[in-house]
Design an enzyme around this catalytic site. Structure first.
Site, PDB file in Angstrom:
ATOM      1  N   ASP A   1      44.758  24.909  68.546  1.00  0.00           N
ATOM      2  CA  ASP A   1      45.420  23.659  68.912  1.00  0.00           C
ATOM      3  C   ASP A   1      46.180  23.051  67.743  1.00  0.00           C
ATOM      4  O   ASP A   1      46.080  23.489  66.603  1.00  0.00           O
ATOM      5  CB  ASP A   1      44.393  22.658  69.483  1.00  0.00           C
ATOM      6  CG  ASP A   1      43.111  22.595  68.648  1.00  0.00           C
ATOM      7  OD1 ASP A   1      43.112  23.101  67.514  1.00  0.00           O
ATOM      8  OD2 ASP A   1      42.119  22.042  69.135  1.00  0.00           O
TER       9      ASP A   1
ATOM     10  N   ASN B   1      31.868  15.017  72.524  1.00  0.00           N
ATOM     11  CA  ASN B   1      31.895  14.906  73.990  1.00  0.00           C
ATOM     12  C   ASN B   1      31.903  16.285  74.667  1.00  0.00           C
ATOM     13  O   ASN B   1      32.170  16.388  75.850  1.00  0.00           O
ATOM     14  CB  ASN B   1      33.110  14.080  74.435  1.00  0.00           C
ATOM     15  CG  ASN B   1      34.434  14.715  74.011  1.00  0.00           C
ATOM     16  OD1 ASN B   1      34.456  15.818  73.457  1.00  0.00           O
ATOM     17  ND2 ASN B   1      35.536  14.030  74.273  1.00  0.00           N
TER      18      ASN B   1
ATOM     19  N   HIS C   1      33.966  18.762  73.985  1.00  0.00           N
ATOM     20  CA  HIS C   1      35.273  19.438  74.096  1.00  0.00           C
ATOM     21  C   HIS C   1      35.301  20.713  73.250  1.00  0.00           C
ATOM     22  O   HIS C   1      34.599  20.825  72.250  1.00  0.00           O
ATOM     23  CB  HIS C   1      36.440  18.497  73.766  1.00  0.00           C
ATOM     24  CG  HIS C   1      36.649  18.158  72.322  1.00  0.00           C
ATOM     25  ND1 HIS C   1      37.121  16.924  71.905  1.00  0.00           N
ATOM     26  CD2 HIS C   1      36.484  18.865  71.182  1.00  0.00           C
ATOM     27  CE1 HIS C   1      37.231  16.916  70.600  1.00  0.00           C
ATOM     28  NE2 HIS C   1      36.841  18.077  70.120  1.00  0.00           N
TER      29      HIS C   1
ATOM     30  N   GLU D   1      39.510  18.295  76.780  1.00  0.00           N
ATOM     31  CA  GLU D   1      38.625  17.152  76.901  1.00  0.00           C
ATOM     32  C   GLU D   1      37.837  17.240  78.211  1.00  0.00           C
ATOM     33  O   GLU D   1      38.196  18.024  79.103  1.00  0.00           O
ATOM     34  CB  GLU D   1      39.461  15.862  76.885  1.00  0.00           C
ATOM     35  CG  GLU D   1      40.275  15.668  75.601  1.00  0.00           C
ATOM     36  CD  GLU D   1      39.429  15.240  74.388  1.00  0.00           C
ATOM     37  OE1 GLU D   1      38.203  15.468  74.385  1.00  0.00           O
ATOM     38  OE2 GLU D   1      40.007  14.691  73.443  1.00  0.00           O
TER      39      GLU D   1
HETATM   40  C1  F6R Z   1      39.903  22.044  66.257  1.00  0.00           C
HETATM   41  C2  F6R Z   1      39.179  22.060  67.527  1.00  0.00           C
HETATM   42  C3  F6R Z   1      38.212  20.979  67.879  1.00  0.00           C
HETATM   43  C4  F6R Z   1      37.088  20.879  66.847  1.00  0.00           C
HETATM   44  C5  F6R Z   1      36.071  19.810  67.247  1.00  0.00           C
HETATM   45  C6  F6R Z   1      35.004  19.648  66.189  1.00  0.00           C
HETATM   46  O1  F6R Z   1      40.774  23.162  66.177  1.00  0.00           O
HETATM   47  O2  F6R Z   1      39.392  22.947  68.298  1.00  0.00           O
HETATM   48  O3  F6R Z   1      37.691  21.219  69.148  1.00  0.00           O
HETATM   49  O4  F6R Z   1      36.452  22.132  66.764  1.00  0.00           O
HETATM   50  O5  F6R Z   1      36.718  18.592  67.446  1.00  0.00           O
HETATM   51  O6  F6R Z   1      35.583  19.165  65.007  1.00  0.00           O
HETATM   52  P1  F6R Z   1      34.747  19.090  63.654  1.00  0.00           P
HETATM   53  O7  F6R Z   1      34.457  20.488  63.239  1.00  0.00           O
HETATM   54  O8  F6R Z   1      35.668  18.400  62.669  1.00  0.00           O
HETATM   55  O9  F6R Z   1      33.521  18.318  63.956  1.00  0.00           O
END
Ligand code: F6R
Length: 262
Positions: free
Chosen positions: A67, A136, A138, A143
């Site tokens: 992403d 959450n 995701h 989401e």
């Molecule tokens: C980023 C991504 C997100 C993160 C998630 C956790 O490329 O795909 O889904 O993996 O938001 O983020 P951290 O590791 O910063 O807690």
């Protein structure tokens, strides 16, 4: 589904790096799916070390990132392209032309997302997809409520994700409101998926993903439908699992069996 619990975030990163290295040694032109965020940082640091000290060769590897914010200039310090270049790509012998991160300034996001999907197909699909998980539930920027059939697309970030990610920006208002993300369907097509989670803050999301009902309200629960998924967790992230003893029992017995057959 395999669940591995290790003592801390560094061990989680090292184990993920070990799996990636094992794949690259077996298949030098492997296609990797990569995530950003704080969780995979120790994994990337370990891959850089393996390249420098052990000669791990990335010259034929292709990568696709999950992403990117939208809109964002790839040169912006909070862009995921900048993150990948500075944490990994600039320090290994990968051909940058083979590193795909969704383009945060794509003039036509819909057309661009179709092109991105096409590049994944042309590369032969993703061999190993690294994932993190949001509080959450995701995965990537899918989401809660995202269809399990969704493909790479433009999405609107939830207030929760904007708040969580504002720690990387000067002000919450600076966090982009949109993102380009691989879809749930895109992710589920990877041949192997490895989800990393560290810290107690992720414990509820991890328990819901592994032991809760399969529901779009917890996107990571869709991984229960995939035939080859490994969760690598630290103690904090594993702290709300109810069947942890059973996962450890399974790992022990399966590795005993593997040793006997070797
Ligand atoms: C980023 C991504 C997100 C993160 C998630 C956790 O490329 O795909 O889904 O993996 O938001 O983020 P951290 O590791 O910063 O807690």
């Amino acid at each position: 589904m395999e669940v591995i619990v290790l003592k801390d975030a560094e061990s989680v990163g090292k184990e993920a790096a070990r799996m990636i290295a094992e794949l690259i040694r077996r298949k030098p032109n492997a296609v990797l799916g990569l995530a950003t965020g704080s969780t995979p940082e120790p994994c990337y640091a370990e891959l850089v070390r393996m390249h420098k000290e052990e000669g791990l060769d990335f010259s034929q590897v292709t990568t696709f990132n999950l992403d990117e914010y939208y809109p964002i200039d790839p040169r912006h310090e909070q862009s995921y392209r900048y993150y990948m270049d500075t944490k990994l790509f600039n320090h290994i012998n990968i051909n940058k032309a083979n590193t795909y991160v969704p383009y945060g300034l794509a003039p036509d996001p819909d057309e661009y997302c179709c092109w991105y999907e096409e590049q994944i197909k042309r590369a032969g699909g993703i061999d190993l997809q690294i994932l993190g998980i949001g509080h959450n539930g995701h995965i990537a920027f899918n989401e809660p409520g995202s269809s399990f059939a969704s493909r790479t697309r433009l999405i609107v970030l939830t207030a929760e994700t904007i708040k969580a990610n504002s720690r990387f920006f000067e002000r919450e208002e600076d966090v982009p409101r949109y993102a380009l993300t691989m879809g749930m369907g895109t992710i589920l097509e990877a041949r192997k998926i490895v989800l990393l989670a560290t810290g107690e803050g992720k414990a509820d999301a991890v328990a819901a993903a592994i032991e809760g009902p399969i529901t779009t309200m917890c996107p990571a629960s869709a991984l229960q439908l995939h035939p080859d998924v490994t969760f690598i967790l630290d103690e904090g992230a594993a702290s709300k699992l109810k069947r942890r003893d059973y996962y450890e029992h399974c790992r022990k017995l399966l590795s005993e069996l593997k040793m006997k057959r070797a």
